[in-house]
Design an enzyme around this catalytic site. Structure first.
Site, mmCIF file in Angstrom:
data_model
loop_
_atom_site.group_PDB
_atom_site.id
_atom_site.type_symbol
_atom_site.label_atom_id
_atom_site.label_comp_id
_atom_site.label_asym_id
_atom_site.label_seq_id
_atom_site.Cartn_x
_atom_site.Cartn_y
_atom_site.Cartn_z
ATOM 1 N N HIS A 68 0.750 -1.176 -0.002
ATOM 2 C CA HIS A 68 -0.027 -0.082 0.046
ATOM 3 C C HIS A 68 0.701 1.140 -0.150
ATOM 4 O O HIS A 68 0.717 2.213 -0.870
ATOM 5 C CB HIS A 68 -0.901 -0.224 1.083
ATOM 6 N N GLU A 71 2.147 1.920 -3.485
ATOM 7 C CA GLU A 71 0.980 2.340 -4.380
ATOM 8 C C GLU A 71 0.939 3.961 -4.115
ATOM 9 O O GLU A 71 0.712 4.841 -5.005
ATOM 10 C CB GLU A 71 -0.462 1.759 -3.573
#
Lengths: 442, 436
Positions: A68, A71
């Site tokens: 994450h 990301e």
């Protein structure tokens, strides 16, 4: 008064005419990039998505949150794009962009006028390989992510409870960690951790390109070969993750939080997921969750506990079959004030026992299947959602053929198969039962 | 069906599209008007029927009546009890939605072509002949009371309730549309019948339709579905005087992160200078990474996961608002940055580059909006409710592009007032005095 003669019986109707499936084409570039094109020519828009077969369940132990974190950092500078230039360019062209991380995948999406597709591919291909990652970006973005965790998880009693439930349900499999990461581990993540994850997982042979909207497969192929074609593959191998040992004990989780207004009880079981060429059990479980909780009025748990007995505010069942490894089947019950969680748990048990004894109402079964068939029609109205369902399936080990076969498999499932699935879950699988409550002195 | 929690404010969704969309005005034999985009690609039709007035039409002392009434529409109608009604809907695989908000009650439907008439008849029953049986009323009331309890524990809801209470006082905008535990507990079946009569009338009704239906078929359907509605309902709410001054209100709540809701007076859609404000809001906090506040508060300083502003186009009291969340130890700094940027833009306007980027985004994204029957039906109903002409789509981008740097500067000076900005903070913020 009824003005039209409504069908007297409840027998399900057959869908008339062909449920015209959206036109889907797939091919693979020489470097291993898998490409799926979904055509919808109603509006001059495309959705361009790049999915990586890498998510939170692929992170090194002790470093939760990396997938994450990366990301977020993918929107920073590359060798040719400035910090933030990616999103600025998308916006300047009238598009919108976003990204998402799950346990099995990380995806990047832009929605933009169809004639800008090449530009999206150019920038997406660039950041697959050429991300820079400065220490300063890492510091600021870690702070943003800790704020995100505070907002989405730490501020929500329900989210914290769900996190604890999941960590109890999976014993060894990394599905036990939260996607956003445990706070104490996120606080320690540095540039090297993230960069290593990037290099290990971001490559054309570990990615799936999905383009949906007003384009033809030939146009997509030409552009994809131009922009993604030159990227070197990394020779990435199939994912191998720690697997759970046989689970031989039932477990219980109690979480108290002063912010809870509606206490509830939930019971979760590990359950089989959709596997390539082998989706019948998952289809049966999908229908089972619909029978138990799919409708607030007519499915079994709400009908008995909410409507007839008025002992529940809200009760339902859930199952998500699209997963690389074992998934979760849950039932839960939010009782009305005055009914304790112990009683609410007994209520769920009673309804399930009754179901195992009495079996399926054939009219309800047909109704649910007809709604499934109709959903295939309604889903075509939102090509972005359709694209997303392909992305999730393909990063969970399924093929385009599996996705296309799914509606027919659902339609062909028998009552017996659903009852077998129900017995597998409720009689043969050990569970985690959780209580979410407020402290008693409130 | 469970009543979903609704947004307590309306966000301006930058309006509708470009020439590819062929909107046709349809008038039924019975005189009902609708806007239609016909497209037979997928065999279903989407409808969006909007009744202006919404939960602000609650009678004095009956707060929550419209919200509860809307939640009961699919709980039994005509001769069908709630379970029979749900069973019929499922048998037809129709999808109905009943949503109450502060300025409208909205009914949405997606109906398969093959059984459209039967589905429409069910919808007519729900809209015109709801039963409001006592059992169903009590069950749904229980769900609403649970929502009220939950909202009392939700930092965003707490912030919104406080802001609107201080801003609008005794006007319906000043209290949550769900009502209070006391007011909802006291509602009777007759109150719901009265609310139903107040809300649903032809003089405040706007219909959007998109999908597999011809104008003739739509005309017949409109008369069947809506023709028997009364001509008029309750008088529309009065305008809401804005009573809130600048400052900070802190509400103590045990959570590691503070939720902040800020705002002051806004601008109405029918204001001649609306477009400069529309562009200004996009630049300031229009919901993407490029916005001024996102850049300053998130990207440069990492003080929040997200910050945005919005023009709240309440029919009777527009606002300019925004929101963000920050850890308790960071929220004071975030508010300082917010105030500084608010003052900076109010005094100096925005840069040429910011204006150009916003215009590019707003005009470029506009044609992408008309995507899918359900979206289109909703936009068509909203356009009519907002009083837009049917050719608005063709002029809208030109109006965005016509906004100059001077227009934005003038609008910023008029609209954005750092001294009037009021921030409601829910949490346990550090270093914030000024609690009032």
């Amino acid at each position: 008064m009824l003005r039209f003669a409504l069908a007297a019986g409840l027998a399900a109707m057959a869908l008339t005419g062909p449920a015209r499936a959206a036109e889907v084409t797939e091919f693979t570039l020489e470097n291993g990039l898998q490409v799926v094109v979904i055509e919808d020519h109603r509006t001059p828009v495309v959705v361009h998505m790049l999915w990586y077969r890498a998510g939170a369940a692929d992170e090194p132990i002790g470093s939760s949150g990396i997938a994450h974190f990366l990301e977020h950092l993918m929107f920073k500078a590359t060798e040719t794009l400035e910090n933030g230039e990616f999103s600025r360019t998308v916006e300047a062209n009238g598009g919108s962009d976003n990204a998402f991380t799950s346990w099995d995948y990380t995806g990047y999406i832009q929605r933009i006028a169809a004639d800008r597709l090449g530009l999206m591919m150019q920038m997406e291909a660039d950041r697959m390989r050429n991300l820079l990652l400065t220490d300063e970006d890492i510091e600021t973005e870690r702070s943003v992510i800790l704020e995100e965790r505070a907002q989405r998880t730490d501020s929500s009693a329900g989210a914290l409870f769900t996190e604890q439930m999941r960590a109890s349900l999976y014993l060894a499999h990394p599905y036990r960690i939260p996607i956003i990461g445990w706070r104490h581990e996120v606080e320690t993540l540095g540039r090297e951790d993230v960069f290593e994850f990037y290099q290990d997982h971001y490559a054309p042979d570990n990615a799936i390109l999905i383009v949906a909207g007003d384009v033809t497969p030939d146009e997509v192929r030409a552009l994809a070969e131009q922009y993604y074609g030159p990227l070197e593959p990394s020779g990435i191998e199939a994912r191998e993750r720690p697997m759970d040992p046989p689970i031989i004990a039932d477990r219980r989780v109690y979480y108290e939080d002063p912010r809870v207004s509606d206490p509830y009880v939930i019971r979760s079981y590990l359950a089989p997921e959709r596997d390539p060429g082998d989706q019948r059990m998952a289809a049966a479980l999908t229908l089972l969750s619909n029978i138990l909780g799919g409708s607030g009025q007519t499915s079994l748990m709400p009908r008995i506990l909410q409507v007839e007995e008025e002992r529940a505010l809200y009760t339902s069942a859930s199952y998500g079959g699209t997963n690389l490894d074992d998934t979760v089947f849950s039932i839960f019950n939010v009782p009305v004030p005055g009914v304790t969680l112990e009683e609410a748990e007994a209520d769920m048990d009673r309804v399930i026992a009754q179901f195992l004894e009495e079996g399926i109402d054939p009219e309800q079964f047909e109704r649910i299947k007809f709604q499934w068939a109709a959903d295939q029609i309604f889903m075509q109205d939102d090509v972005g959602q359709l694209a997303r369902s392909y992305g999730a399936a393909l990063t969970s080990g399924l093929t385009v053929a599996d996705v296309q076969a799914w509606p027919d498999i659902i339609a062909s499932i028998t009552e017996e198969e659903v009852m077998d699935a129900a017995r597998l879950i409720f009689e043969e699988t050990h569970s985690v039962t959780g209580y979410l409550t407020a402290p008693e002195d409130q | 069906m469970m009543i979903r929690a609704f947004l307590t404010f309306l966000v301006l969704l930058a309006a509708p599209a470009q020439a590819q969309v062929d909107i046709r005005q349809v008038t039924s034999p019975g005189g009902i008007t609708a806007w239609l985009v016909q497209d037979d690609t997928i065999p279903f039709v989407a409808l969006d029927i909007r009744f202006q007035g919404g939960t602000s039409l609650d009678a004095p002392g009956k707060r929550g009546a419209t919200y509860l009434m809307t939640g009961l529409l699919e709980e039994g109608a005509g001769d069908l009890d709630s379970r029979e009604f749900a069973t019929r809907v499922e048998t037809l695989a129709a999808r109905f939605g009943f949503d109450a908000s502060v300025d409208s009650v909205s009914i949405t439907a997606q109906m398969l072509t093959q059984n459209r008439d039967e589905a429409a008849e069910l919808l007519r029953l729900a809209l015109q002949e709801p039963s409001f049986e006592q059992d169903d009323l009590d069950r749904v009331r229980g769900q609403v009371l649970a929502i009220i309890d939950r909202n009392a524990n939700d930092p965003s809801e707490i912030a919104g309730t406080e802001f609107y209470a201080q801003a609008f006082g005794d006007h319906p905008y000043g209290s949550p549309q769900e009502g209070t535990s006391e007011s909802v507990t006291a509602l009777t079946r007759q109150d719901l019948i009265d609310a139903h009569r107040a809300v649903f009338a032809r003089d405040r009704m706007y219909v959007g339709a998109a999908g597999d239906i011809s104008p003739e078929e739509l005309g017949v359907l409109l008369d069947e579905l809506l023709g028997d509605l009364p001509e008029t309902g309750a008088p529309m709410p009065e305008d809401a005087p804005y009573e809130l001054e600048g400052g900070i209100t802190v509400i103590d709540y045990p959570t590691p992160q503070s939720t902040a809701l800020f705002g002051h007076r806004g601008i109405a859609f029918d204001d001649p200078e609306f477009f400069p404000a529309f562009v200004l809001n996009q630049i300031m906090g229009g919901g993407n990474f490029r916005s001024r506040l996102m850049q300053e508060v998130r990207v440069d300083r990492g003080l929040t996961y997200g910050i945005s502003t919005f023009l709240v186009l309440f029919d009777h009291g527009p606002l300019m608002m925004g929101q963000f969340s920050s850890s308790n130890e960071l929220v004071a700094e975030a508010i300082d940055v917010l105030r500084a940027e608010w003052a900076e833009v109010a005094e100096n306007g925005v840069t040429e580059e910011e204006l150009e980027a916003a215009q590019l985004y707003m005009t470029g994204s506009y044609p992408l909006r008309f995507d899918g029957n359900s979206n289109i039906a909703s936009i068509l109903a909203g356009m009519q409710a907002d009083g837009m002409p049917i050719d608005y789509i063709n002029t809208r981008n030109d109006r965005v592009n016509a906004v100059t740097l001077d227009d934005v500067r003038d609008m910023a000076a008029r609209l954005m007032d750092p001294d009037a900005l009021h921030v409601v903070v829910v949490g346990q913020p550090q270093g914030l005095d000024g609690a009032e």
